[in-house]
Design a protein around this motif. Sequence first.
Motif, PDB file in Angstrom:
ATOM      1  N   THR A  18      69.883   7.256  32.624  1.00  0.00           N
ATOM      2  CA  THR A  18      68.477   7.461  32.963  1.00  0.00           C
ATOM      3  C   THR A  18      67.784   6.131  33.247  1.00  0.00           C
ATOM      4  OG1 THR A  18      68.405   9.437  31.566  1.00  0.00           O
ATOM      5  CG2 THR A  18      66.293   8.458  32.170  1.00  0.00           C
ATOM      6  N   LEU A  19      68.055   5.117  32.414  1.00  0.00           N
ATOM      7  CA  LEU A  19      67.448   3.804  32.628  1.00  0.00           C
ATOM      8  C   LEU A  19      67.923   3.184  33.947  1.00  0.00           C
ATOM      9  CD1 LEU A  19      67.591   2.287  29.030  1.00  0.00           C
ATOM     10  CD2 LEU A  19      65.562   3.042  30.285  1.00  0.00           C
ATOM     11  N   ALA A  20      69.190   3.415  34.299  1.00  0.00           N
ATOM     12  CA  ALA A  20      69.707   2.878  35.559  1.00  0.00           C
ATOM     13  C   ALA A  20      68.976   3.513  36.745  1.00  0.00           C
ATOM     14  CB  ALA A  20      71.205   3.143  35.655  1.00  0.00           C
ATOM     15  N   ILE A  21      68.784   4.830  36.693  1.00  0.00           N
ATOM     16  CA  ILE A  21      68.065   5.519  37.772  1.00  0.00           C
ATOM     17  C   ILE A  21      66.618   5.067  37.814  1.00  0.00           C
ATOM     18  CG2 ILE A  21      67.276   7.789  38.571  1.00  0.00           C
ATOM     19  CD1 ILE A  21      69.846   8.947  37.393  1.00  0.00           C
ATOM     20  N   LEU A  22      66.012   4.903  36.630  1.00  0.00           N
ATOM     21  CA  LEU A  22      64.628   4.441  36.541  1.00  0.00           C
ATOM     22  C   LEU A  22      64.471   3.078  37.219  1.00  0.00           C
ATOM     23  CD1 LEU A  22      61.790   4.938  35.114  1.00  0.00           C
ATOM     24  CD2 LEU A  22      62.684   3.476  33.309  1.00  0.00           C
ATOM     25  N   LEU A  47      47.456  11.471  25.470  1.00  0.00           N
ATOM     26  CA  LEU A  47      47.277  12.919  25.352  1.00  0.00           C
ATOM     27  C   LEU A  47      48.432  13.659  26.028  1.00  0.00           C
ATOM     28  CD1 LEU A  47      43.437  13.299  26.014  1.00  0.00           C
ATOM     29  CD2 LEU A  47      44.639  13.595  23.832  1.00  0.00           C
ATOM     30  N   ALA A  48      48.877  13.140  27.173  1.00  0.00           N
ATOM     31  CA  ALA A  48      50.003  13.760  27.878  1.00  0.00           C
ATOM     32  C   ALA A  48      51.262  13.734  27.018  1.00  0.00           C
ATOM     33  CB  ALA A  48      50.245  13.044  29.203  1.00  0.00           C
ATOM     34  N   PHE A  49      51.482  12.640  26.298  1.00  0.00           N
ATOM     35  CA  PHE A  49      52.670  12.549  25.440  1.00  0.00           C
ATOM     36  C   PHE A  49      52.586  13.539  24.282  1.00  0.00           C
ATOM     37  CE2 PHE A  49      55.063  10.453  21.927  1.00  0.00           C
ATOM     38  CZ  PHE A  49      56.336  10.598  22.475  1.00  0.00           C
ATOM     39  N   VAL A  50      51.395  13.700  23.716  1.00  0.00           N
ATOM     40  CA  VAL A  50      51.215  14.671  22.626  1.00  0.00           C
ATOM     41  C   VAL A  50      51.496  16.087  23.124  1.00  0.00           C
ATOM     42  CG1 VAL A  50      49.536  15.709  21.046  1.00  0.00           C
ATOM     43  CG2 VAL A  50      49.582  13.224  21.363  1.00  0.00           C
ATOM     44  N   VAL A  51      50.954  16.422  24.303  1.00  0.00           N
ATOM     45  CA  VAL A  51      51.203  17.744  24.885  1.00  0.00           C
ATOM     46  C   VAL A  51      52.688  17.917  25.192  1.00  0.00           C
ATOM     47  CG1 VAL A  51      50.678  19.296  26.806  1.00  0.00           C
ATOM     48  CG2 VAL A  51      48.870  17.887  25.831  1.00  0.00           C
ATOM     49  N   MET A  52      53.335  16.833  25.617  1.00  0.00           N
ATOM     50  CA  MET A  52      54.764  16.904  25.917  1.00  0.00           C
ATOM     51  C   MET A  52      55.564  17.239  24.664  1.00  0.00           C
ATOM     52  SD  MET A  52      57.734  14.853  25.586  1.00  0.00           S
ATOM     53  CE  MET A  52      59.278  14.666  26.450  1.00  0.00           C
ATOM     54  N   LEU A  53      55.222  16.634  23.527  1.00  0.00           N
ATOM     55  CA  LEU A  53      55.930  16.928  22.282  1.00  0.00           C
ATOM     56  C   LEU A  53      55.758  18.393  21.883  1.00  0.00           C
ATOM     57  CD1 LEU A  53      55.122  13.755  20.131  1.00  0.00           C
ATOM     58  CD2 LEU A  53      57.259  14.298  21.316  1.00  0.00           C
ATOM     59  N   LEU A  88      68.231  14.897  28.109  1.00  0.00           N
ATOM     60  CA  LEU A  88      68.057  13.796  29.055  1.00  0.00           C
ATOM     61  C   LEU A  88      68.906  13.970  30.308  1.00  0.00           C
ATOM     62  CD1 LEU A  88      67.863  10.625  26.778  1.00  0.00           C
ATOM     63  CD2 LEU A  88      66.035  11.635  28.129  1.00  0.00           C
ATOM     64  N   ILE A  89      70.000  14.735  30.190  1.00  0.00           N
ATOM     65  CA  ILE A  89      70.871  14.918  31.352  1.00  0.00           C
ATOM     66  C   ILE A  89      70.151  15.685  32.444  1.00  0.00           C
ATOM     67  CG2 ILE A  89      73.142  15.762  32.083  1.00  0.00           C
ATOM     68  CD1 ILE A  89      74.100  15.536  29.261  1.00  0.00           C
ATOM     69  N   ARG A  90      69.074  16.408  32.102  1.00  0.00           N
ATOM     70  CA  ARG A  90      68.286  17.112  33.117  1.00  0.00           C
ATOM     71  C   ARG A  90      67.721  16.153  34.146  1.00  0.00           C
ATOM     72  NH1 ARG A  90      66.106  22.320  32.105  1.00  0.00           N
ATOM     73  NH2 ARG A  90      66.760  23.248  30.134  1.00  0.00           N
ATOM     74  N   ARG A  91      67.514  14.899  33.764  1.00  0.00           N
ATOM     75  CA  ARG A  91      66.943  13.915  34.680  1.00  0.00           C
ATOM     76  C   ARG A  91      67.966  13.348  35.660  1.00  0.00           C
ATOM     77  NH1 ARG A  91      61.725  15.055  34.496  1.00  0.00           N
ATOM     78  NH2 ARG A  91      60.939  15.114  32.357  1.00  0.00           N
ATOM     79  N   PHE A 281      58.833   9.282  28.468  1.00  0.00           N
ATOM     80  CA  PHE A 281      58.471  10.265  27.440  1.00  0.00           C
ATOM     81  C   PHE A 281      59.724  10.907  26.835  1.00  0.00           C
ATOM     82  CE2 PHE A 281      53.856  11.545  28.761  1.00  0.00           C
ATOM     83  CZ  PHE A 281      53.430  10.268  28.453  1.00  0.00           C
ATOM     84  N   ASP A 282      60.672  11.273  27.709  1.00  0.00           N
ATOM     85  CA  ASP A 282      61.909  11.885  27.224  1.00  0.00           C
ATOM     86  C   ASP A 282      62.669  10.931  26.307  1.00  0.00           C
ATOM     87  OD1 ASP A 282      61.511  14.277  28.488  1.00  0.00           O
ATOM     88  OD2 ASP A 282      62.775  13.816  30.224  1.00  0.00           O
ATOM     89  N   LEU A 283      62.757   9.674  26.726  1.00  0.00           N
ATOM     90  CA  LEU A 283      63.441   8.682  25.900  1.00  0.00           C
ATOM     91  C   LEU A 283      62.766   8.528  24.546  1.00  0.00           C
ATOM     92  CD1 LEU A 283      64.056   5.941  28.619  1.00  0.00           C
ATOM     93  CD2 LEU A 283      65.788   7.408  27.574  1.00  0.00           C
ATOM     94  N   LEU A 284      61.442   8.481  24.535  1.00  0.00           N
ATOM     95  CA  LEU A 284      60.697   8.352  23.290  1.00  0.00           C
ATOM     96  C   LEU A 284      60.882   9.574  22.399  1.00  0.00           C
ATOM     97  CD1 LEU A 284      57.330   6.786  24.557  1.00  0.00           C
ATOM     98  CD2 LEU A 284      59.114   5.659  23.219  1.00  0.00           C
ATOM     99  N   ALA A 285      60.819  10.765  23.000  1.00  0.00           N
ATOM    100  CA  ALA A 285      60.950  11.996  22.218  1.00  0.00           C
ATOM    101  C   ALA A 285      62.335  12.097  21.583  1.00  0.00           C
ATOM    102  CB  ALA A 285      60.672  13.204  23.105  1.00  0.00           C
ATOM    103  N   VAL A 286      63.382  11.828  22.386  1.00  0.00           N
ATOM    104  CA  VAL A 286      64.742  11.876  21.851  1.00  0.00           C
ATOM    105  C   VAL A 286      64.933  10.804  20.787  1.00  0.00           C
ATOM    106  CG1 VAL A 286      67.181  11.565  22.434  1.00  0.00           C
ATOM    107  CG2 VAL A 286      65.697  12.899  23.942  1.00  0.00           C
TER     108      VAL A 286
END
Length: 313
Positions: A18-22, A47-53, A88-91, A281-286
């Motif tokens: 994911t970081l490589a693609i980023l 707020l977006a991160f809170v809603v994401m969680l 994360l593989i979804r990305r 966000f995905d990286l932080l959540a995981v």
Amino acid sequence: MLHSFRVRLLALFSVAITLAILGYMIYQGRDTLGAYDWQINWLSILLAFVVMLITFAIVAAVWVAEMRAVGSTLPAAVHLNHYIASHLIRRLPGTVWYIAGRGYLYRQQGESARLVAVVSSLELVLLTLGASLLALILWGTEFRQLPGGYLWVLIAAVLIGALIMQPASSQWLLRRVGKIDAPPLRYSQLSCWLLAYIAAWFGSGMIFYLLAHAFAGLGTEHMLYAIGAWALIGALSTLVFFLPSNFGFTEIGISLLMSAVMPASVAVIVALAVRVTLTVFDLLAVGLWFGGEAAWRRIYVRKHAAQPPTLEG
């Protein structure tokens, strides 16, 4: 212990890819991004991160319910670990890889990888149906100017999805993978999961709106349109799900739809910025999940190790 290591190894591998693609995306758009006058609203991003969680918690809980409904006896924590480790593989380009990742993790615990693929397919159908229904509900929010083909595709998706999610259809699929003893799914279960996915799509659309507001100052008068556009692209993305690479489909679709309420060039930048932010966000959540789980285990082990032995009887 070995199984736990494999789960984390898959998560770390997903993070690295994911970081490589980023990094590649940032490099490709360096000129456009460098010339843009960023005015970032950090509160909206928070707020977006809170809603994401919250949204993440909803879809993960539904996954646990789906696996248990087909007869899996694994603990809920194991289902959550597998779901989050493969998330994360979804990305990655070619979204179907996350199903293979799930199948691998479950196979290490004795579950049928084919069964996991069937439940993942049911999840995909319900997610697509939920996105289509939400987009139809919000169709009147400035969508009337879109070509009528979009509307007919949504209606077709709803009809096909409703047909596939019938209990008889799901039971037939379970028998095909050899899970004959699986209890039949009920309309009440499927309806609850569908409502949860509609709520999750609304939350996901709200995340998109908050990020569009954070990066481009999108006004609240366009909030429902942004949510509907996100759901519409989510429903249409199923059409390219099994292609070798559907990477970029969401960004192109969002750019086209959002150009109705903002300059096209800004819409492209917003789409790219949202892609980057959602990946972070995905990286932080995981990281929060597995970091919290590791911390809890250390505390649990220390607590029990510190307790003196007691005599029984």
